[in-house]
Design a protein around this motif. Structure first.
Motif, PDB file in Angstrom:
ATOM      1  N   MET A   1      65.587   1.330   0.404  1.00  0.00           N
ATOM      2  CA  MET A   1      65.993   2.347  -0.553  1.00  0.00           C
ATOM      3  C   MET A   1      66.647   3.526   0.146  1.00  0.00           C
ATOM      4  O   MET A   1      67.606   4.109  -0.364  1.00  0.00           O
ATOM      5  CB  MET A   1      64.784   2.811  -1.374  1.00  0.00           C
ATOM      6  CG  MET A   1      65.150   3.714  -2.518  1.00  0.00           C
ATOM      7  SD  MET A   1      66.365   3.042  -3.684  1.00  0.00           S
ATOM      8  CE  MET A   1      65.365   1.954  -4.644  1.00  0.00           C
TER       9      MET A   1
ATOM     10  N   SER B   1      70.214   2.837   0.832  1.00  0.00           N
ATOM     11  CA  SER B   1      70.950   2.825  -0.433  1.00  0.00           C
ATOM     12  C   SER B   1      71.221   4.244  -0.923  1.00  0.00           C
ATOM     13  O   SER B   1      72.319   4.550  -1.392  1.00  0.00           O
ATOM     14  CB  SER B   1      70.165   2.047  -1.491  1.00  0.00           C
ATOM     15  OG  SER B   1      69.953   0.725  -1.071  1.00  0.00           O
TER      16      SER B   1
ATOM     17  N   SER C   1      60.126   0.365   2.183  1.00  0.00           N
ATOM     18  CA  SER C   1      60.652  -0.930   1.737  1.00  0.00           C
ATOM     19  C   SER C   1      61.561  -1.542   2.786  1.00  0.00           C
ATOM     20  O   SER C   1      61.514  -2.756   3.028  1.00  0.00           O
ATOM     21  CB  SER C   1      61.395  -0.783   0.399  1.00  0.00           C
ATOM     22  OG  SER C   1      62.468   0.113   0.520  1.00  0.00           O
TER      23      SER C   1
ATOM     24  N   ALA D   1      67.265  -0.259  -9.422  1.00  0.00           N
ATOM     25  CA  ALA D   1      65.971   0.412  -9.556  1.00  0.00           C
ATOM     26  C   ALA D   1      65.917   1.243 -10.832  1.00  0.00           C
ATOM     27  O   ALA D   1      64.905   1.250 -11.543  1.00  0.00           O
ATOM     28  CB  ALA D   1      65.697   1.285  -8.335  1.00  0.00           C
TER      29      ALA D   1
ATOM     30  N   GLY E   1      63.629   0.032 -13.817  1.00  0.00           N
ATOM     31  CA  GLY E   1      62.572   0.950 -14.273  1.00  0.00           C
ATOM     32  C   GLY E   1      62.641   1.184 -15.771  1.00  0.00           C
ATOM     33  O   GLY E   1      61.616   1.202 -16.459  1.00  0.00           O
TER      34      GLY E   1
ATOM     35  N   VAL F   1      71.307  -1.517  -5.380  1.00  0.00           N
ATOM     36  CA  VAL F   1      69.860  -1.304  -5.254  1.00  0.00           C
ATOM     37  C   VAL F   1      69.451  -0.061  -6.045  1.00  0.00           C
ATOM     38  O   VAL F   1      68.471  -0.082  -6.789  1.00  0.00           O
ATOM     39  CB  VAL F   1      69.439  -1.181  -3.774  1.00  0.00           C
ATOM     40  CG1 VAL F   1      67.977  -0.823  -3.639  1.00  0.00           C
ATOM     41  CG2 VAL F   1      69.755  -2.459  -3.014  1.00  0.00           C
ATOM     42  N   VAL F   2      70.208   1.024  -5.893  1.00  0.00           N
ATOM     43  CA  VAL F   2      69.895   2.255  -6.611  1.00  0.00           C
ATOM     44  C   VAL F   2      70.003   2.034  -8.123  1.00  0.00           C
ATOM     45  O   VAL F   2      69.079   2.354  -8.875  1.00  0.00           O
ATOM     46  CB  VAL F   2      70.833   3.404  -6.168  1.00  0.00           C
ATOM     47  CG1 VAL F   2      70.586   4.652  -7.001  1.00  0.00           C
ATOM     48  CG2 VAL F   2      70.660   3.703  -4.694  1.00  0.00           C
TER      49      VAL F   2
END
Length: 185
Positions: A33, A36, A148, A70, A74, A66-67
Motif C-alpha cells: 500500500m 501505491s 502488507s 481498496a 471497502g 491497489v489504491v
C-alpha cells in the motif's frame, strides 16, 4: 430468507492472495500500500514539494489500481457484504477491553469508542491520530515499506529485510496492545 455473510475462510482468501502474488512476481512487480500511495502522491504533484516523490510514476501507474481497489472494495464490503453478526472474541479479551472502557467489545467490527464521528472531536483522539499517523509514516519510510508490502510481497520473495520488518511489526503490535493501549484508555 436472510443470507448471513461472514469473512472468507483462510482456505479461500489465502490461495487468492498467493495467486495474485504469483502473478505479480511473474511480471516483476511488488505489492504494498505504501508504494501505491507513493505513486498516487507523485501523480498528484507531490514531486514539486519533496525529492522522495521524484520518479517516473507512469512506469508504476498499475499501483494506482491497489489504491482504487481498496476504496472500491471497502465500499462494496461496507454496503453489501456486512452483517450484524457479533465478532467472536475470546472472553478474556472482552473482559480486558471492558476494563479499558469499551462498552460492547465485539458487537461491531470496529469499536465505536475509536471509530465514530463523536470520538474524533476530543483532543485525545486528535492527538492519537496525529501521533499515530506520524509514527506509521516514519516506520513505513524507515522500513522501506508497509506491513502488507513486507508481509505479503517481501516474505513471499524471501527477503531478509522483510522478515526483520515483519518481526518488528509483530513486536511493536504486542507492545502497543499489552502495554501502551491500556495506559491510553
Amino acid at each position: 430468507m436472510e443470507i448471513i455473510l461472514n469473512p472468507w475462510p483462510w482456505y479461500i482468501s489465502g490461495p487468492l492472495i498467493a495467486f495474485v502474488m504469483a502473478i505479480l512476481l511473474y511480471f516483476g512487480k511488488t505489492f504494498g500500500m505504501s508504494s501505491s500511495l507513493k505513486t498516487m502522491c507523485s501523480a498528484l504533484g507531490a514531486d514539486k514539494f519533496s525529492d522522495f516523490f521524484k520518479f517516473n510514476w507512469k512506469e508504476q501507474k498499475w499501483n494506482l489500481t491497489v489504491v482504487f481497489g481498496a476504496i472500491i472494495g471497502g465500499f462494496i464490503t461496507t454496503e453489501y457484504l456486512s452483517n450484524d453478526v457479533a465478532t467472536d472474541l475470546n472472553k478474556t479479551t472482552i473482559a480486558e477491553l471492558q476494563e479499558m472502557g469499551f462498552a460492547n467489545p465485539g458487537s461491531t467490527l470496529v469499536p465505536n469508542e475509536l471509530f465514530s464521528l463523536d470520538s474524533l472531536i476530543s483532543i485525545k483522539a486528535i492527538l492519537l491520530l496525529i501521533i499515530g499517523g506520524l509514527l506509521v509514516g516514519f516506520g513505513t519510510r524507515y522500513a522501506s515499506g508497509c506491513t502488507s508490502g513486507h508481509a505479503i510481497t517481501g516474505l513471499s520473495s524471501l527477503q531478509k529485510q522483510s522478515l526483520i520488518a515483519v518481526i518488528g511489526f509483530f513486536v511493536g503490535g504486542l507492545v502497543m496492545t499489552n502495554f501502551i493501549l491500556p495506559l491510553i484508555f
